[in-house]
Design a protein around this motif. Structure first.
Motif, PDB file in Angstrom:
ATOM      1  N   PHE A  59       8.720  -2.422   5.713  1.00 27.59           N
ATOM      2  CA  PHE A  59       7.425  -1.821   6.013  1.00 27.59           C
ATOM      3  C   PHE A  59       7.562  -0.343   6.373  1.00 27.59           C
ATOM      4  N   GLY A 112       0.206  -4.327   3.419  1.00 23.11           N
ATOM      5  CA  GLY A 112       1.005  -3.794   2.330  1.00 23.11           C
ATOM      6  C   GLY A 112       0.156  -3.400   1.135  1.00 23.11           C
ATOM      7  N   ASN A 165      -1.557  -0.168   1.800  1.00 26.54           N
ATOM      8  CA  ASN A 165      -0.622   0.950   1.710  1.00 26.54           C
ATOM      9  C   ASN A 165      -0.258   1.272   0.267  1.00 26.54           C
ATOM     10  N   GLU A 175       6.523  -0.717  -1.029  1.00 28.19           N
ATOM     11  CA  GLU A 175       5.427  -1.493  -0.442  1.00 28.19           C
ATOM     12  C   GLU A 175       5.126  -2.742  -1.265  1.00 28.19           C
TER      13      GLU A 175
END
Length: 454
Positions: free
Chosen positions: A32, A92, A95, A208
């Motif tokens: 992450f 995720g 992102n 990601e």
């Protein structure tokens, strides 16, 4: 209409063994935070190369901070209602979209939207991974299981990912620009949207994507009742309210939240003041940026080392509370060293300043696992992610306020002294041991021991 069968009690779920859970927690923490490190070094330069003025860059970063702060508590409650794995995967995915917009976008509003989405992803990710790890360990070994070791390794993995990402994110654009035509070759093989400074950001998109797949496949959870929209809308506000009440009535939790705010102020001072100091040392903004990237990476390495030695510090100090006191006092000492050497340029002063910078991150890294060990022994699984979100919110909001004050103070030692003073005040909160019963989110009081870790 037949009602669905209730989920088995949490105590019936055994899940993964502690070693496997620890390993997966370390992996998900690393995956992450690696993209965050990759994008940190080139972000401002990428925005300015896209044509944004400094004020517009600041507005884009404000969009990130305000979005993260606004969603911090609701998303923490969401994790407690629908599960850790789902929320992590959602973070995720947000992102991935955010980094794609930032890496390829050219208009200011597109870049600001990317930063806002990244802030939403940050809010979603605040707590679920750690809550998953603690839930898994407690299910296997009970509430008295050792948490510090796993939390320390997770913190070390996060810091290591940030350090590695910072180095790669700073080096890749520089390497792509070494040859006279290399930057043009990048555009030729891709498109005009892809600049050398975009490459680390787009690499973050790939990482990601791996993070999302890993979170969905490697983090089993105990069964939960099937979530409905009505249930989520009712459950999230209840979880938020319980988290806020916990911070209000539990002395130890209140100390943790105030300590997080003090740490946020110290970090804001470092992030705001260090780039200018690095440029002053090297004599140019470009070389100062390279030095800052190296310093930031070294700071994350020190934070990782601090996290690794946190269990040892707690053993020598005689418990988690004293470990937090010693670690934060060390960090405040580092800031005092930076304040004392701010006007000096000799080799000895620069060496002392580097040591002070390292000490700040080492102490903050060592304090984190002990603080969170205390926190997790004070809350149960129904509100664990919410409590972590309240902690993160305190760090962000107080840190933002501290950063604003630091920015208007005159140049010199005073801005550094502000961060040192606030952090030292946070350390002194732990000079006396917490007394009284723990106030769990579930409302079940638990007797506190002298150490405060129950």
């Amino acid at each position: 209409m037949t009602r669905p069968a209730p989920a088995p009690a949490h105590t019936e779920y055994t899940g993964l063994d502690e070693r496997t859970a620890r390993r997966r927690f370390v992996a998900v923490s690393f995956l992450f935070w690696l993209p965050a490190g990759l994008t940190a070094a080139p972000m401002v330069l990428l925005f300015t190369e896209r044509g944004l003025a400094l004020a517009a860059v600041a507005a884009a970063f404000a969009a990130h901070s305000l979005t993260a702060a606004a969603l911090e508590l609701p998303t923490g409650g969401l994790s407690d209602v629908i599960g850790r794995r789902t929320v992590l995967a959602g973070a995720g995915i947000l992102n991935v979209c955010a980094l794609a917009l930032i890496g390829l976008g050219t208009a200011g509003w597109v870049l600001a939207l990317g930063m806002a989405l990244m802030g939403a992803g940050r809010a979603l990710s605040s707590g679920p991974a750690e809550a998953w790890y603690v839930d898994t360990v407690h299910a296997r070994s009970g509430p008295d299981a050792d948490l510090r070791t796993g939390l320390a390794r997770g913190g070390a993995a996060s810091s290591a990912a940030l350090a590695l990402g910072m180095l790669l994110g700073g080096a890749l654009p520089w390497l792509l620009g070494l040859g006279p035509d290399l930057g043009a070759r990048v555009r030729a093989y891709t498109s005009d949207l892809v600049l050398p400074l975009s490459v680390p950001v787009l690499l973050g998109v790939a990482v990601e994507t791996v993070f999302v797949l890993y979170a969905l496949t490697a983090l089993p959870e105990p069964p939960r009742p099937r979530a409905t929209l009505r249930g989520v809308l009712r459950g999230v506000p209840a979880a938020i309210g319980a988290g806020l009440r916990l911070g209000a009535r539990d002395v130890l939790i209140r100390r943790i939240l105030m300590t997080a705010g003090a740490a946020g102020t110290a970090l804001a001072a470092l992030e705001l003041l260090t780039p200018g100091r690095a440029a002053a040392i090297t004599g140019a903004s470009e070389t100062g940026a390279v030095l800052f990237a190296g310093l930031a990476a070294a700071g994350f390495v020190c934070s990782a080392l601090g996290s690794q030695i946190a269990p040892l510090v707690a053993r020598f100090a005689g418990g988690s509370e004293r470990a937090v006191l010693a670690s934060l006092a060390a960090s405040a000492t580092g800031l005092l060293v930076l304040a004392a050497t701010v006007s000096s340029t000799g080799a000895a002063s620069l060496t002392l300043a580097a040591a002070g910078y390292a000490l700040v991150y080492l102490g903050l890294g060592a304090a984190g696992p002990s603080e969170n060990d205390l926190l997790h022994r004070r809350v149960d699984t129904s509100g664990r992610a919410t409590a972590l979100s309240v902690q993160s919110l305190s760090l962000q909001l107080v840190g933002a306020a501290g950063g604003l004050v630091t920015g208007v103070l005159p140049a010199g030692p005073l801005p550094w002294l502000l961060g040192a003073t606030v952090l030292l005040a946070g350390a002194l909160l732990w000079a006396r041991r917490a007394a009284g019963p723990a106030a769990h989110l579930s409302g079940r009081p638990e007797p506190a021991t002298g150490d405060g870790i129950g």
